[in-house]
Design a protein around this motif. Structure first.
Motif, PDB file in Angstrom:
ATOM      1  N   PRO A 267       5.804   1.945  -2.352  1.00 31.23           N
ATOM      2  CA  PRO A 267       4.508   1.627  -2.947  1.00 31.23           C
ATOM      3  C   PRO A 267       4.461   0.256  -3.626  1.00 31.23           C
ATOM      4  CG  PRO A 267       5.059   3.887  -3.399  1.00 31.23           C
ATOM      5  CD  PRO A 267       6.246   3.293  -2.705  1.00 31.23           C
ATOM      6  N   MET A 268       5.508  -0.093  -4.352  1.00 32.87           N
ATOM      7  CA  MET A 268       5.535  -1.390  -5.034  1.00 32.87           C
ATOM      8  C   MET A 268       5.454  -2.533  -4.023  1.00 32.87           C
ATOM      9  SD  MET A 268       5.950  -3.121  -7.827  1.00 32.87           S
ATOM     10  CE  MET A 268       6.003  -4.897  -7.944  1.00 32.87           C
ATOM     11  N   ILE A 269       6.256  -2.423  -2.970  1.00 35.64           N
ATOM     12  CA  ILE A 269       6.305  -3.494  -1.966  1.00 35.64           C
ATOM     13  C   ILE A 269       4.961  -3.608  -1.240  1.00 35.64           C
ATOM     14  CG2 ILE A 269       7.387  -4.110   0.234  1.00 35.64           C
ATOM     15  CD1 ILE A 269       9.980  -2.848  -1.060  1.00 35.64           C
ATOM     16  N   GLY A 270       4.411  -2.446  -0.852  1.00 29.64           N
ATOM     17  CA  GLY A 270       3.111  -2.447  -0.180  1.00 29.64           C
ATOM     18  C   GLY A 270       2.021  -3.035  -1.062  1.00 29.64           C
ATOM     19  N   THR A 271       2.019  -2.654  -2.350  1.00 28.57           N
ATOM     20  CA  THR A 271       0.999  -3.174  -3.262  1.00 28.57           C
ATOM     21  C   THR A 271       1.113  -4.681  -3.377  1.00 28.57           C
ATOM     22  OG1 THR A 271       1.297  -1.158  -4.532  1.00 28.57           O
ATOM     23  CG2 THR A 271      -0.036  -2.860  -5.525  1.00 28.57           C
ATOM     24  N   GLY A 272       2.336  -5.170  -3.535  1.00 27.13           N
ATOM     25  CA  GLY A 272       2.541  -6.609  -3.691  1.00 27.13           C
ATOM     26  C   GLY A 272       2.033  -7.383  -2.486  1.00 27.13           C
ATOM     27  N   ILE A 273       2.409  -6.936  -1.289  1.00 35.36           N
ATOM     28  CA  ILE A 273       2.010  -7.659  -0.080  1.00 35.36           C
ATOM     29  C   ILE A 273       0.497  -7.636   0.095  1.00 35.36           C
ATOM     30  CG2 ILE A 273       2.148  -7.661   2.441  1.00 35.36           C
ATOM     31  CD1 ILE A 273       4.992  -6.587   2.167  1.00 35.36           C
ATOM     32  N   MET A 274      -0.096  -6.422  -0.059  1.00 36.57           N
ATOM     33  CA  MET A 274      -1.543  -6.315   0.156  1.00 36.57           C
ATOM     34  C   MET A 274      -2.322  -7.094  -0.893  1.00 36.57           C
ATOM     35  SD  MET A 274      -2.389  -5.109   2.920  1.00 36.57           S
ATOM     36  CE  MET A 274      -4.114  -5.474   2.708  1.00 36.57           C
TER      37      MET A 274
END
Lengths: 320, 293
Positions: A267-274
């Protein structure tokens, strides 16, 4: 996998948090604020992932829990001059109550009916915020900075306008939810939740009350979403109905899917990229939500495991 | 206006809403029944119908009626073609897996909505009604066009029902709905039936969009309200039950009209959602649904 956080897993989680802590001394001001925002939103995604990734229930209405936290904290500050800590607790409490009530009704359905019902109720909450505009000021939103006083703990005084305070509170909340989700997933309760995800009927036949476990998961998930919502109101001092709109129910799905459903770190990685993708797109065109649609379709077609899911399959099978 | 005529006006408005809603919800219900998927982009097909009707009214000469007549044919055809493309390019590849399909159609929702925003802009576009006359009741005059909308919707509902019960395609669809594998074994081209059902569902929404545009302006965000109302309808009626969809569309449509006229459209949607909560507590499968579905 053992029931507790093993060495490697613990090291990974603490390592990520350590990196985020160090990042604040390196990042330029613009990205400093962005990363603080991303951590609050990632908290929301972590909460969402507990329900989707570890219980197998997809919700299209988590914005109502985020907004419950936001308004539960924001309105008492605006109208009653509540302190930040009391307001924060109220916001989280409101989201917990909402998640419980909603779960009692919505979990009577399953499968696609559950999806539709979540979306419907979230939309009703959004419309209610607009309908009671005189109280909620949902239409225009409101700003908290004037009515929010700084918090003093012992001899320290924290002003919410200070970027360093923002960053570290965001980091603290993210760390809390991140470690909580890792702990939950490894615990016996978490194992039952995963069993529900894999095969609800069989889990029921083994003697577990799956309804209760699903409700528990929904309440934890909604509560963490509420934490994120309340924190967002306090740290970025804006409260508005747009955070209850369908887009804010879709975002956590997107973040979680991109990062990898059913991974604690995804979730952290996805949030950052998006966050950065949407940020860049919104600078280029007013139709920037096209990115949201395109990424969702591409993920489903070609990359359903998400980033961390793929890494787990290929290289690191021990990832939780 | 005294209470009696006011209530009559509200019921009239509600009936018109109910017919249009029935058309949109029938499309959603049909797609779910045959394909077992929920199309979140369904409201966008409705919006596309409305926007295409506006485009036709701009492009086609010969008065409002010609533009409208062309839109009524061309709008659904374009939307149907898009639906077939979406089915072949996206849905078929993910094997119609329910949750993946929902995520994919959410993606489709934003793709369609944002493309329309780019191509047509953010302004609401009015369209002149093709036929304009007023029906004079003793207490108030009422837009004749709205009654025509209700009438045409009624005819289309009847047509869909006839197509489902009398034609070969209808037979195929019902067979696929009952047992997909068995239908396949008996030579029903299930994949093609899926594409056609998805197109038919989208076209029903698009026709509703074309019909509604002279009453309600075309706007790129107009798809969300009908989507929400259709969801309410299919949950109350029971997912996959066409009969339930029809009954619920009239209950929800008329109550929506009445609450909208007496209070506000926003409150009407909130009330309808609470109605759903009540139905779920009493009958989790909906009024006509398979129990526990």
């Amino acid at each position: 996998m053992s029931g507790r956080l093993t060495g490697k897993v613990l090291a990974l989680h603490l390592g990520i948090l350590g990196l985020l802590f160090i990042a604040q001394f390196v990042l330029p001001a613009y990205h400093h604020t962005n990363v603080a925002r991303i951590m609050v939103l990632a908290t929301y995604a972590v909460g969402y992932n507990i329900l989707l990734g570890y219980t197998g229930l997809m919700s299209l209405g988590h914005a109502m829990f985020f907004a419950a936290g936001m308004y539960g904290a924001g309105l008492p500050i605006y109208y009653l001059q509540f302190g930040a800590i009391q307001a924060f607790c109220l916001g989280v409490l409101l989201s917990l109550v909402l998640a419980t009530l909603f779960g009692l009704i919505a979990l009577r359905t399953s499968g696609v009916s559950f999806l539709i019902v979540t979306m419907m109720f979230a939309q009703a909450c959004y419309l209610a915020l607009l309908y009671f505009n005189k109280i909620t000021l949902g239409d225009q939103g409101f700003i908290l900075s004037k009515s929010l006083e700084s918090v003093s703990l012992g001899s320290f005084e924290f002003a919410f306008s200070d970027p360093a305070v923002k960053y570290n509170i965001a980091l603290l909340l993210f760390a809390g939810s991140f470690l909580l989700s890792a702990l939950l997933v490894g615990s016996p309760t978490g194992r039952v939740l995963i069993a529900v995800r894999e095969n609800e009927e069989r889990t029921g036949l083994l003697g577990y009350n799956t309804y209760k476990y699903k409700l528990l998961s929904l309440v934890i998930s909604g509560g963490i979403s509420g934490v994120a919502g309340a924190a967002y109101a306090l740290l970025f001092s804006y409260v508005g109905a747009s955070f209850a709109s369908i887009l804010y129910s879709i975002y956590p799905i997107l973040w979680t899917l991109l990062g990898g459903t059913g991974t604690t770190t995804g979730p952290m990685i996805g949030t950052g990229i998006m966050f950065y993708l949407v940020d860049i797109a919104s600078g280029l065109t007013s139709s920037y939500l096209f990115v949201v649609g395109a990424v969702l379709v591409m993920l489903i077609l070609w990359f359903p495991q998400g980033i961390m899911g793929a890494i787990r399959t290929r290289w690191l099978p021990w990832l939780p | 206006m005294s209470f009696g005529p006011h209530l009559f006006l509200a019921l009239l408005e509600g009936t018109v809403t109910a017919f249009v809603l029935a058309l949109i919800a029938l499309g959603l219900s049909l797609v779910f029944g045959v394909m077992r998927i929920v199309n979140i982009a369904h409201g966008e097909f409705f919006m596309l119908g409305a926007v295409l009707a506006w485009s036709c009214s701009m492009l086609v000469g010969g008065g409002a009626f010609m533009g409208f007549a062309v839109a009524l044919v061309v709008g659904p055809l374009i939307v149907g073609a898009m639906a077939v493309a979406a089915d072949g390019l996206i849905l078929r590849r993910i094997n119609y897996q329910p949750e993946s399909t929902i995520v994919a159609t959410i993606g489709l929702l934003y793709i369609i909505q944002q493309l329309v925003l780019t191509l047509f802009g953010a302004d609401a576009r009015p369209v002149v009604p093709p036929i304009y006359f007023r029906v004079a009741f003793p207490w108030f005059g009422y837009s004749g066009y709205k009654l025509i909308v209700a009438g045409v919707s009624g005819l289309l509902l009847l047509g869909t029902w006839l197509a489902m019960s009398k034609t070969k395609l209808g037979l195929y669809m019902r067979a696929t709905q009952q047992d997909q594998e068995m239908a396949q074994a008996f030579g029903v081209p299930v994949r093609r039936v899926y594409a056609k059902a998805f197109a038919l569902g989208a076209m029903l929404a698009a026709v509703a969009g074309v019909l509604v545009v002279p009453i309600q302006q075309a706007h790129y965000l107009m798809g969300l309200d009908p989507l929400l109302l259709s969801f309410i309808v299919v949950i109350i009626g029971g997912l996959g039950s066409l009969k339930g969809t029809m009954v619920a569309a009239f209950v929800v449509g008329i109550s929506d009209g009445v609450v909208s006229v007496f209070f506000s459209p926003t409150l009407a949607k909130i009330v309808a959602t609470l109605l759903v909560a009540a139905v779920l507590v009493l009958r989790p499968g909906g009024l006509f649904g398979e129990e526990g579905s």
